[in-house]
Design a protein around this motif. Structure first.
Motif, PDB file in Angstrom:
ATOM      1  N   THR A 184       0.864  -1.182   0.000  1.00  0.00           N
ATOM      2  CA  THR A 184       0.000   0.000   0.000  1.00  0.00           C
ATOM      3  C   THR A 184       0.895   1.225   0.000  1.00  0.00           C
TER       4      THR A 184
ATOM      5  N   GLU B 152       0.091   8.366  -8.050  1.00  0.00           N
ATOM      6  CA  GLU B 152      -0.231   6.940  -8.014  1.00  0.00           C
ATOM      7  C   GLU B 152      -0.701   6.564  -6.616  1.00  0.00           C
TER       8      GLU B 152
ATOM      9  N   VAL C 112      -1.837   2.884  -4.541  1.00  0.00           N
ATOM     10  CA  VAL C 112      -2.029   1.438  -4.535  1.00  0.00           C
ATOM     11  C   VAL C 112      -2.449   1.024  -3.132  1.00  0.00           C
TER      12      VAL C 112
ATOM     13  N   GLU D  98      -4.308  -1.084  -7.786  1.00  0.00           N
ATOM     14  CA  GLU D  98      -4.095   0.287  -8.229  1.00  0.00           C
ATOM     15  C   GLU D  98      -5.438   1.018  -8.254  1.00  0.00           C
TER      16      GLU D  98
ATOM     17  N   LYS E 147      -8.026   7.073 -10.777  1.00  0.00           N
ATOM     18  CA  LYS E 147      -7.845   8.487 -10.450  1.00  0.00           C
ATOM     19  C   LYS E 147      -9.107   9.119  -9.884  1.00  0.00           C
TER      20      LYS E 147
END
Length: 223
Positions: free
Chosen positions: A78, A145, A147, A152, A155
């Protein structure tokens, strides 16, 4: 997605000074064996802040045989990558110097390659933003980004997931499944047709045109 870096540090209750060139570990002590975890804010690259969630309190990579004893949500990666987007006051000066170098390069038949940043340059930047208590840190950043548990995040779900993550960091108790659930709430769930039972978490109405779909799977035959 743009964020206010200074406000994030306040909202996440990160009291230790954070500035370019610095890496800090916020310990999240829990009751029970193999429950402790930590939040790592890594700003050693002046242009990027990386937030990592790891099992244990050291902030170091643990051996696989140790990691597997922790909850599944801490066994998978993460992290959040934030690009610093605001410009420093010295940028205009650098541009003027750069233009001068270009003009010199043209008259000389070729320009010089841009010099790599030295350790001294990073130290100067760090000194410039050394006292985070006075707010002397760049205010603007962009989440590049995100995660969560190896997934993932899209946006359009950055805002919901990052807000939840920040709140959990503030309380020093992270539940990654809840962060992932906040991101999942941004996904459109279409209500099923009448012959299927809805789950109750649908966010869009299903429009079924019986006449339009009546001939699906059939073809006209001329023979």
């Amino acid at each position: 997605m743009q964020i206010n870096v200074k406000q994030f540090l306040v909202d996440a209750d990160i009291k230790e000074a954070v500035y370019p060139g610095k890496r800090i570990v916020k310990k999240c002590k829990q009751v029970g064996e193999y429950k402790n975890h930590c939040v790592i804010v890594d700003w050693r690259d002046p242009a990027t802040i990386t937030i990592d969630i790891k099992p244990g309190l050291s902030g170091k990579h643990l051996a696989p045989e140790i990691v597997k004893k922790y909850p599944v949500c801490f066994q998978m990666p993460t992290h959040v990558v934030i690009d610093i987007t605001n410009d420093n006051d010295s940028d205009s000066d650098d541009d003027e110097e750069g233009d001068g170098e270009k003009s010199k390069g043209k008259s000389g038949g070729g320009g010089k390659k841009p010099a790599k940043k030295k350790l001294e340059d990073i130290e100067i930047i760090a000194a410039r933003f050394g006292d985070s208590a006075e707010g002397d840190i760049p205010a603007s950043g962009t989440i590049k980004e995100m995660v969560v548990m190896g997934v993932e995040i899209a946006k359009n779900a950055f805002g919901a997931a990052f807000t939840e993550l920040t709140e959990q960091i503030h309380h020093a108790h992270l539940v990654m499944t809840e962060v992932l659930a906040k991101a999942a709430d941004m996904v459109t769930r279409v209500q099923p047709p009448e012959f299927m039972e809805p789950k109750g978490n649908e966010t869009a109405q299903y429009n079924y045109d019986r006449d339009k779909n009546a001939d699906i799977g059939f073809k006209m035959s001329l023979g």
